[in-house]
Design a protein around this motif. Structure first.
Motif, short mmCIF file in Angstrom:
data_model
loop_
_atom_site.label_atom_id
_atom_site.label_comp_id
_atom_site.label_asym_id
_atom_site.label_seq_id
_atom_site.Cartn_x
_atom_site.Cartn_y
_atom_site.Cartn_z
N ALA A 10 28.28 -5.22 15.22
CA ALA A 10 26.92 -5.74 15.11
C ALA A 10 25.96 -4.92 15.97
CB ALA A 10 26.89 -7.21 15.51
N ALA A 11 26.38 -4.56 17.19
CA ALA A 11 25.53 -3.74 18.07
C ALA A 11 25.34 -2.35 17.48
CB ALA A 11 26.15 -3.66 19.46
N ARG A 12 26.38 -1.79 16.92
CA ARG A 12 26.26 -0.45 16.32
C ARG A 12 25.32 -0.49 15.12
NH1 ARG A 12 31.29 3.24 14.82
NH2 ARG A 12 32.03 1.32 13.87
N ALA A 13 25.43 -1.50 14.30
CA ALA A 13 24.58 -1.60 13.11
C ALA A 13 23.11 -1.75 13.48
CB ALA A 13 25.04 -2.75 12.22
N ILE A 14 22.81 -2.60 14.45
CA ILE A 14 21.41 -2.83 14.81
C ILE A 14 20.83 -1.65 15.58
CG2 ILE A 14 21.74 -4.06 17.00
CD1 ILE A 14 19.19 -4.94 14.24
N GLN A 15 21.67 -0.91 16.29
CA GLN A 15 21.20 0.27 17.03
C GLN A 15 20.49 1.24 16.08
OE1 GLN A 15 24.23 2.98 18.38
NE2 GLN A 15 22.96 3.79 20.02
N ALA A 16 20.96 1.35 14.88
CA ALA A 16 20.36 2.26 13.90
C ALA A 16 18.92 1.86 13.57
CB ALA A 16 21.20 2.28 12.62
N ASN A 17 18.55 0.60 13.78
CA ASN A 17 17.21 0.12 13.47
C ASN A 17 16.22 0.29 14.61
OD1 ASN A 17 18.24 -0.65 11.03
ND2 ASN A 17 18.29 -2.83 11.49
N ALA A 18 16.66 0.77 15.76
CA ALA A 18 15.77 0.90 16.91
C ALA A 18 14.56 1.76 16.57
CB ALA A 18 16.53 1.50 18.09
#
Length: 133
Positions: A10-18
């Motif tokens: 989940a953290a890896r996936a949302i990191q892409a949206n930063a």
């Protein structure tokens, strides 16, 4: 898949949206609540640097907006060779909704790099219990 693996993903996936047009340093955070839900956040920069927000702050805001109020664990994901631990302000934000023994896992693209408790990252902290009457 373990709970920690789910938080990492989940953290890896949302990191892409930063949104990081200035620093180009993307951070993602995933919070597991005491009732088993996961909330995520990513850093969002602003041309006026002080008004940006950290990934952990975004995840905490999502958690509160979702009706939860207790952090059971958190994963913070950042790139680079050094550990990307929560900044001082975010350590205090996490403290508001977590206990000293709450695990904080620091991750990079390859996986969890190191795990701490909140008490290790923010010893002798000031928190809600200091204000109890």
């Amino acid at each position: 898949m373990s709970t920690l693996d789910k938080l990492f993903e989940a953290a890896r996936a949302i990191q892409a949206n930063a949104y990081v047009p200035y620093s180009r340093f993307k951070v993602g955070a995933a919070i597991l609540t005491s009732d088993g839900r996961v909330f995520v956040g990513c850093n969002v920069e602003n041309a006026a640097y002080p008004v940006g927000s950290c990934a952990e702050a975004g995840a905490i805001s999502a958690m509160i907006a979702g009706g939860a109020d207790r952090i059971a664990a958190i994963v913070v994901m950042g790139d680079g060779e050094h550990l990307v631990t929560p900044c001082g302000g975010c350590r205090q934000r996490i403290r508001e909704f977590a206990f000293p023994d709450t695990p904080i896992h620091v991750a990079g693209p390859e996986g969890i790099r190191k795990s701490f408790t909140l008490g290790e990252l923010l010893p002798y902290s000031f928190g809600p219990d200091n204000l109890s009457l």
